[in-house]
Design an enzyme around this catalytic site. Structure first.
Site, short mmCIF file in Angstrom:
data_model
loop_
_atom_site.label_atom_id
_atom_site.label_comp_id
_atom_site.label_asym_id
_atom_site.label_seq_id
_atom_site.Cartn_x
_atom_site.Cartn_y
_atom_site.Cartn_z
N GLN A 100 0.85 -1.19 0.00
CA GLN A 100 0.00 0.00 0.00
C GLN A 100 0.89 1.25 0.00
O GLN A 100 1.78 1.39 0.85
CB GLN A 100 -0.93 0.04 1.21
CG GLN A 100 -1.96 1.18 1.06
CD GLN A 100 -2.85 1.37 2.28
OE1 GLN A 100 -2.35 1.47 3.40
NE2 GLN A 100 -4.15 1.42 2.07
N HIS A 164 -3.35 4.46 -1.50
CA HIS A 164 -4.20 4.80 -0.34
C HIS A 164 -4.78 6.20 -0.56
O HIS A 164 -4.08 7.20 -0.49
CB HIS A 164 -3.35 4.77 0.94
CG HIS A 164 -4.17 4.77 2.20
ND1 HIS A 164 -5.55 4.86 2.21
CD2 HIS A 164 -3.80 4.66 3.51
CE1 HIS A 164 -5.99 4.81 3.46
NE2 HIS A 164 -4.95 4.70 4.26
N HIS A 167 -9.09 7.57 4.43
CA HIS A 167 -8.70 7.74 5.83
C HIS A 167 -8.04 9.07 6.17
O HIS A 167 -7.21 9.15 7.08
CB HIS A 167 -7.78 6.59 6.27
CG HIS A 167 -8.40 5.23 6.10
ND1 HIS A 167 -7.75 4.06 6.38
CD2 HIS A 167 -9.63 4.87 5.69
CE1 HIS A 167 -8.55 3.03 6.14
NE2 HIS A 167 -9.71 3.51 5.71
N TYR A 169 -5.79 10.89 4.64
CA TYR A 169 -4.43 11.18 4.21
C TYR A 169 -4.44 12.04 2.94
O TYR A 169 -5.50 12.42 2.45
CB TYR A 169 -3.64 9.88 4.04
CG TYR A 169 -3.41 9.17 5.37
CD1 TYR A 169 -2.85 9.86 6.44
CD2 TYR A 169 -3.80 7.86 5.57
CE1 TYR A 169 -2.66 9.25 7.68
CE2 TYR A 169 -3.61 7.23 6.81
CZ TYR A 169 -3.04 7.93 7.86
OH TYR A 169 -2.87 7.34 9.07
C1 FMN Z 1 -3.98 -1.20 13.85
C2 FMN Z 1 -4.58 -0.74 12.58
C3 FMN Z 1 -3.76 -0.30 11.55
C4 FMN Z 1 -4.32 0.12 10.34
N1 FMN Z 1 -3.47 0.50 9.33
C5 FMN Z 1 -3.98 0.84 8.13
C6 FMN Z 1 -3.14 1.15 7.04
O1 FMN Z 1 -1.91 1.15 7.15
N2 FMN Z 1 -3.73 1.46 5.86
C7 FMN Z 1 -5.09 1.45 5.69
O2 FMN Z 1 -5.58 1.70 4.59
N3 FMN Z 1 -5.91 1.15 6.70
C8 FMN Z 1 -5.39 0.83 7.91
N4 FMN Z 1 -6.24 0.47 8.92
C9 FMN Z 1 -7.68 0.33 8.65
C10 FMN Z 1 -8.01 -1.10 8.24
O3 FMN Z 1 -7.36 -1.49 7.04
C11 FMN Z 1 -9.52 -1.34 8.03
O4 FMN Z 1 -9.93 -0.50 6.97
C12 FMN Z 1 -10.33 -1.04 9.29
O5 FMN Z 1 -9.68 -1.53 10.45
C13 FMN Z 1 -11.72 -1.69 9.22
O6 FMN Z 1 -11.61 -3.08 8.98
P1 FMN Z 1 -11.83 -4.19 10.16
O7 FMN Z 1 -13.15 -3.91 10.77
O8 FMN Z 1 -11.75 -5.51 9.46
O9 FMN Z 1 -10.73 -3.99 11.15
C14 FMN Z 1 -5.71 0.08 10.15
C15 FMN Z 1 -6.53 -0.33 11.20
C16 FMN Z 1 -5.99 -0.74 12.40
C17 FMN Z 1 -6.90 -1.23 13.49
#
Ligand code: FMN
Length: 374
Positions: A100, A164, A167, A169
């Site tokens: 990513q 990406h 979120h 960014y």
């Molecule tokens: C610890 C952590 C780190 C994450 N790091 C990223 C990241 O580097 N890039 C990204 O696009 N989303 C990141 N996310 C978001 C997740 O990819 C995902 O979109 C979000 O947690 C919802 O999915 P889930 O309910 O399966 O956890 C992160 C989430 C968590 C909890």
């Protein structure tokens, strides 16, 4: 009827099932962004655990875009050798892995980077630090950095890259009218706000060639961070589809809201599963580009329904796979009990302290039991 455990192709790349590990920052890279043995082991465990496609945590394409400590970097050729160890290990375990690519824009951690942050317009970040508005030249240079980063990822053996653009960014900041008040061709109507995203895509495509998979993660809409609405998402997706993007992952900023609430209070998410189902339905009515859906999916029967009913083509998970890296193999073996993950985000805390991402829920439960006894 599409099935969870059938193999599919994204731009000719075979993926053994429809489960994707959504990009996850782990706090396991070195302080300067190199891939470590610990991170390689963490990612390899996911491949061994049955995930069809793993997406790394966000890797910054330029130093001034670093968002978090111990975050992967992809801004220099020196990083390639250690990343190659990761991709080799994943392939050996029968998995596929995308990198990513990201730039944090005004949300960069300037204490870590020591460089003034950049953004579409002058804005203050959560710490009150102001960023500088990007010039046309800056935009060109950023697109070039994404292109160079993608070439490095390809040289390191990654099977594809994910841009990406969600979120909060940099690319999301351009998309969001709350962050972007430009009056030039990068601001205003959605075609303009999306222009930098398309520039980045075209640069990557041009630099890596037609056969290399390039996908993107976007917000289904901004809930808390900005005013990028569902129709903007649909317009953006259409522009990306026309440009030739290979798949789109729909996410959102809802978990950021949860994070601020739940990390401090240690509460489980009370939201029902599949946060962005409504937006996915609207996407599917209009689009043919494969859809990857992430956000709060924890149950096998729901994952199955998503794919069988055509709500999305791929089911993407982050937190449930922190809790149980072999969840997919367990489900495949017929033990389809729901993930024990409660989406409380407590896993982030040890990672922020430099101890690496891990599930603390079991420990938390023990602490609760002990405190109840006293
Ligand atoms: C610890 C952590 C780190 C994450 N790091 C990223 C990241 O580097 N890039 C990204 O696009 N989303 C990141 N996310 C978001 C997740 O990819 C995902 O979109 C979000 O947690 C919802 O999915 P889930 O309910 O399966 O956890 C992160 C989430 C968590 C909890």
């Amino acid at each position: 009827m599409p099935e969870l455990f059938e193999s599919t192709k994204i731009k000719g790349l075979e993926i053994k099932n429809r489960f994707i590990r959504s990009a996850t920052w782990t706090g396991m890279a070195s302080a300067s962004g190199y891939c470590t043995e610990k991170l390689t082991q963490f990612i390899t465990r996911l491949a061994q655990g049955g995930v069809g496609l793993i997406i790394t945590g966000h890797a910054f394409v330029r130093r001034d875009g670093q968002a978090a400590p111990w975050q992967l970097a992809i801004d220099s050729d020196d990083l390639i050798d250690d990343l190659r160890k990761m991709t080799d290990a994943v392939h050996h375990a029968g998995g596929k892995v995308f990198m990513q690519l990201s730039h944090a824009g005004s949300r960069a951690d300037t204490e870590l980077t020591g460089i003034k942050a950049i953004g579409p317009s002058i804005q203050r970040n959560a710490k009150g630090i102001e960023c500088r508005a990007m010039s046309d030249r800056d935009i060109e240079e950023i697109a070039a950095s994404f292109g160079q980063a993608a070439v490095r990822a390809k040289l390191a053996g990654f099977d594809g890259v994910q841009i990406h653009a969600g979120h909060g960014y940099l690319l999301n900041q351009f998309l969001s009218p709350r962050h972007n008040d430009r009056s030039d061709r990068y601001g205003g109507k959605i075609e303009n706000r999306a222009r930098i995203v398309l520039d980045v895509y075209h640069k990557i495509r041009n630099d890596t060639g037609d056969a290399f998979p390039v996908i993107i993660k976007i917000n289904s809409q901004d809930h808390a961070i900005g005013e990028f609405v569902v129709n903007d998402m649909l317009d953006l997706a259409t522009l990306l589809q026309t440009a030739g993007i290979d798949a789109i992952e729909l996410s959102g900023d809802r978990h950021h809201v949860n994070r601020s609430i739940s990390t401090s209070e240690g509460m489980a998410s009370t939201e029902k599963e599949v946060y962005y189902a409504r937006q996915a339905k609207l996407y599917k009515e209009k689009m043919i580009t494969p859809l990857i859906l992430v956000g709060g999916i924890r149950s096998f029967h729901i994952a199955k329904q998503i794919v069988n009913d055509g709500v999305a083509d791929y089911v993407s998970l982050c937190r449930p796979l922190i809790r149980e890296p072999a969840l997919i193999n367990r489900w495949k073996s017929g033990n389809v009990q729901k993930s024990a993950c409660i989406s409380d985000n407590l896993c982030i805390k040890p990672a922020l302290q430099g101890r690496g991402l891990h599930c603390v829920a079991e420990k938390h439960k023990e602490i609760n039991l002990v405190s109840k006894r006293h």
